[in-house]
Design an enzyme around this catalytic site. Structure first.
Site, mmCIF file in Angstrom:
data_model
loop_
_atom_site.group_PDB
_atom_site.id
_atom_site.type_symbol
_atom_site.label_atom_id
_atom_site.label_comp_id
_atom_site.label_asym_id
_atom_site.label_seq_id
_atom_site.Cartn_x
_atom_site.Cartn_y
_atom_site.Cartn_z
ATOM 1 N N ASP A 102 1.017 -1.035 0.432
ATOM 2 C CA ASP A 102 0.264 -0.229 -0.129
ATOM 3 C C ASP A 102 0.727 1.372 -0.176
ATOM 4 O O ASP A 102 0.520 2.164 -0.961
ATOM 5 C CB ASP A 102 -1.196 0.096 1.174
ATOM 6 C CG ASP A 102 -0.305 -0.341 2.650
ATOM 7 O OD1 ASP A 102 0.992 -0.799 2.753
ATOM 8 O OD2 ASP A 102 -0.623 -0.140 3.857
ATOM 9 N N ASP A 105 6.558 4.047 3.354
ATOM 10 C CA ASP A 105 6.634 5.100 4.489
ATOM 11 C C ASP A 105 8.013 4.723 4.765
ATOM 12 O O ASP A 105 9.386 6.157 4.329
ATOM 13 C CB ASP A 105 5.662 4.856 6.159
ATOM 14 C CG ASP A 105 6.281 5.636 6.852
ATOM 15 O OD1 ASP A 105 6.691 6.515 6.830
ATOM 16 O OD2 ASP A 105 5.123 5.424 8.058
ATOM 17 N N GLY A 107 9.512 2.685 4.833
ATOM 18 C CA GLY A 107 10.372 1.427 3.464
ATOM 19 C C GLY A 107 11.321 0.383 4.018
ATOM 20 O O GLY A 107 11.771 -0.410 3.866
ATOM 21 N N LEU A 110 8.651 -3.350 2.986
ATOM 22 C CA LEU A 110 9.167 -3.212 1.271
ATOM 23 C C LEU A 110 10.558 -3.880 1.613
ATOM 24 O O LEU A 110 11.186 -4.767 0.718
ATOM 25 C CB LEU A 110 9.196 -2.672 0.357
ATOM 26 C CG LEU A 110 8.603 -2.934 -1.001
ATOM 27 C CD1 LEU A 110 7.210 -3.008 -0.485
ATOM 28 C CD2 LEU A 110 8.036 -1.806 -1.921
ATOM 29 N N LYS A 133 5.735 7.885 0.730
ATOM 30 C CA LYS A 133 6.096 9.566 1.307
ATOM 31 C C LYS A 133 6.896 10.503 0.939
ATOM 32 O O LYS A 133 8.258 9.421 0.328
ATOM 33 C CB LYS A 133 6.227 9.142 3.144
ATOM 34 C CG LYS A 133 4.604 8.927 2.952
ATOM 35 C CD LYS A 133 3.702 8.135 5.197
ATOM 36 C CE LYS A 133 2.669 7.985 5.420
ATOM 37 N NZ LYS A 133 2.615 7.821 7.241
ATOM 38 N N ARG A 167 -9.825 0.829 6.620
ATOM 39 C CA ARG A 167 -9.866 0.316 5.208
ATOM 40 C C ARG A 167 -10.984 0.472 4.502
ATOM 41 O O ARG A 167 -10.671 0.534 3.012
ATOM 42 C CB ARG A 167 -9.223 -1.601 5.202
ATOM 43 C CG ARG A 167 -8.463 -1.452 6.793
ATOM 44 C CD ARG A 167 -7.807 -2.936 6.744
ATOM 45 N NE ARG A 167 -6.720 -3.491 7.470
ATOM 46 C CZ ARG A 167 -5.618 -3.230 7.506
ATOM 47 N NH1 ARG A 167 -4.672 -1.995 6.380
ATOM 48 N NH2 ARG A 167 -4.644 -3.416 8.491
HETATM 49 P P1 IMP Z 1 7.116 0.786 5.907
HETATM 50 O O1 IMP Z 1 7.713 -0.194 6.829
HETATM 51 O O2 IMP Z 1 7.970 2.045 7.531
HETATM 52 O O3 IMP Z 1 7.746 1.227 4.986
HETATM 53 O O4 IMP Z 1 5.521 0.919 6.728
HETATM 54 C C1 IMP Z 1 5.219 0.224 5.855
HETATM 55 C C2 IMP Z 1 3.511 -0.723 6.352
HETATM 56 O O5 IMP Z 1 3.039 0.897 7.763
HETATM 57 C C3 IMP Z 1 2.739 0.402 5.314
HETATM 58 O O6 IMP Z 1 2.692 -1.267 4.803
HETATM 59 C C4 IMP Z 1 1.112 0.135 6.335
HETATM 60 O O7 IMP Z 1 1.230 -0.949 6.367
HETATM 61 C C5 IMP Z 1 1.411 0.755 7.050
HETATM 62 N N1 IMP Z 1 1.691 2.547 7.253
HETATM 63 C C6 IMP Z 1 2.497 3.691 6.425
HETATM 64 N N2 IMP Z 1 1.966 4.914 6.902
HETATM 65 C C7 IMP Z 1 1.138 4.817 6.834
HETATM 66 C C8 IMP Z 1 -0.019 5.583 6.716
HETATM 67 O O8 IMP Z 1 0.115 6.798 6.746
HETATM 68 N N3 IMP Z 1 -1.413 4.949 6.948
HETATM 69 C C9 IMP Z 1 -1.341 3.624 7.280
HETATM 70 N N4 IMP Z 1 -0.795 2.949 7.132
HETATM 71 C C10 IMP Z 1 0.669 3.659 7.052
HETATM 72 MG MG MG Z 2 1.203 -3.228 5.135
#
Ligand code: IMP
Ligand code: MG
Length: 177
Positions: A102, A105, A107, A110, A133, A167
């Site tokens: 989705d 953020d 990272g 992923l 972001k 959601r």
């Molecule tokens: P990351 O590992 O920090 O990149 O976060 C990724 C996961 O955090 C995403 O797959 C989302 O499920 C969740 N996430 C990050 N930012 C948001 C947001 O602004 N709203 C809702 N879910 C978020």
């Molecule tokens: Mg997620």
């Protein structure tokens, strides 16, 4: 429910236009892949639930849909915690993988998943996220397809949640502080 949404950031019509064009770009790439090769669409649950359901209907080729899980939050938080918990990995050996999530953020999710899938010896991996972001951490992560770049604020809807809620909101919005 709408009372909790402060404002709509990306409306459903704009989302659906963009999902279609992402599907077309991905199709263009995958059509060059040898027809005998297996293609796996690996979707990270639960945030990509709606995105991947819409995206896959713009991918007309023969693909295998594989779901996996990752979670980065502890309860009512809008900050991702340092170590995402990654569920069982699908078998992607000798396959061309399209990894779908989705949002990028920090990272970490992923990066972790792509690294783990890479160890399973796929033929290739490309990543696709609906949102990214505008943060250095998110921009650094290799990602071939990005739907929208957004400011660093917490968004919900179209699959994205806050504490498990919102959601099902059809647009992408910002929740009230
Ligand atoms: P990351 O590992 O920090 O990149 O976060 C990724 C996961 O955090 C995403 O797959 C989302 O499920 C969740 N996430 C990050 N930012 C948001 C947001 O602004 N709203 C809702 N879910 C978020
Ligand atoms: Mg997620």
């Amino acid at each position: 429910m709408i009372r909790d949404i402060d404002r709509i950031l990306i409306a459903r019509g704009a989302i659906s236009d963009r999902v279609r064009s992402l599907g077309e770009a991905i199709t263009k790439h995958l059509e060059d892949v040898d027809a005998d090769q297996e293609i796996a669409l690996v979707a990270v649950m639960t945030g990509s639930l709606i995105f991947v359901a819409d995206l896959m209907r713009h991918l007309p080729m023969k693909i295998r849909i594989q779901l996996m899980t990752a979670s980065s939050y502890i309860g009512k938080s809008t900050q991702t915690n340092s170590d995402p918990v990654i569920g069982k990995l699908p078998n992607v050996k000798d396959m061309h993988v399209l990894l779908v999530d989705d949002i990028l953020d920090s990272g970490k999710t992923l990066t972790r998943i792509r690294g783990k899938l890479q160890e399973l010896n796929p033929k290739s991996i490309q990543s696709c996220v609906l949102l990214r972001k505008k943060l250095p951490s998110a921009m650094e992560v290799p990602c071939e397809y990005v739907g929208f770049e957004i400011e660093d604020e917490f968004v919900v809807g179209y699959g994205l949640d806050y504490d498990g809620y919102y959601r099902n909101f059809p647009d992408i919005g910002v929740i009230c502080p």
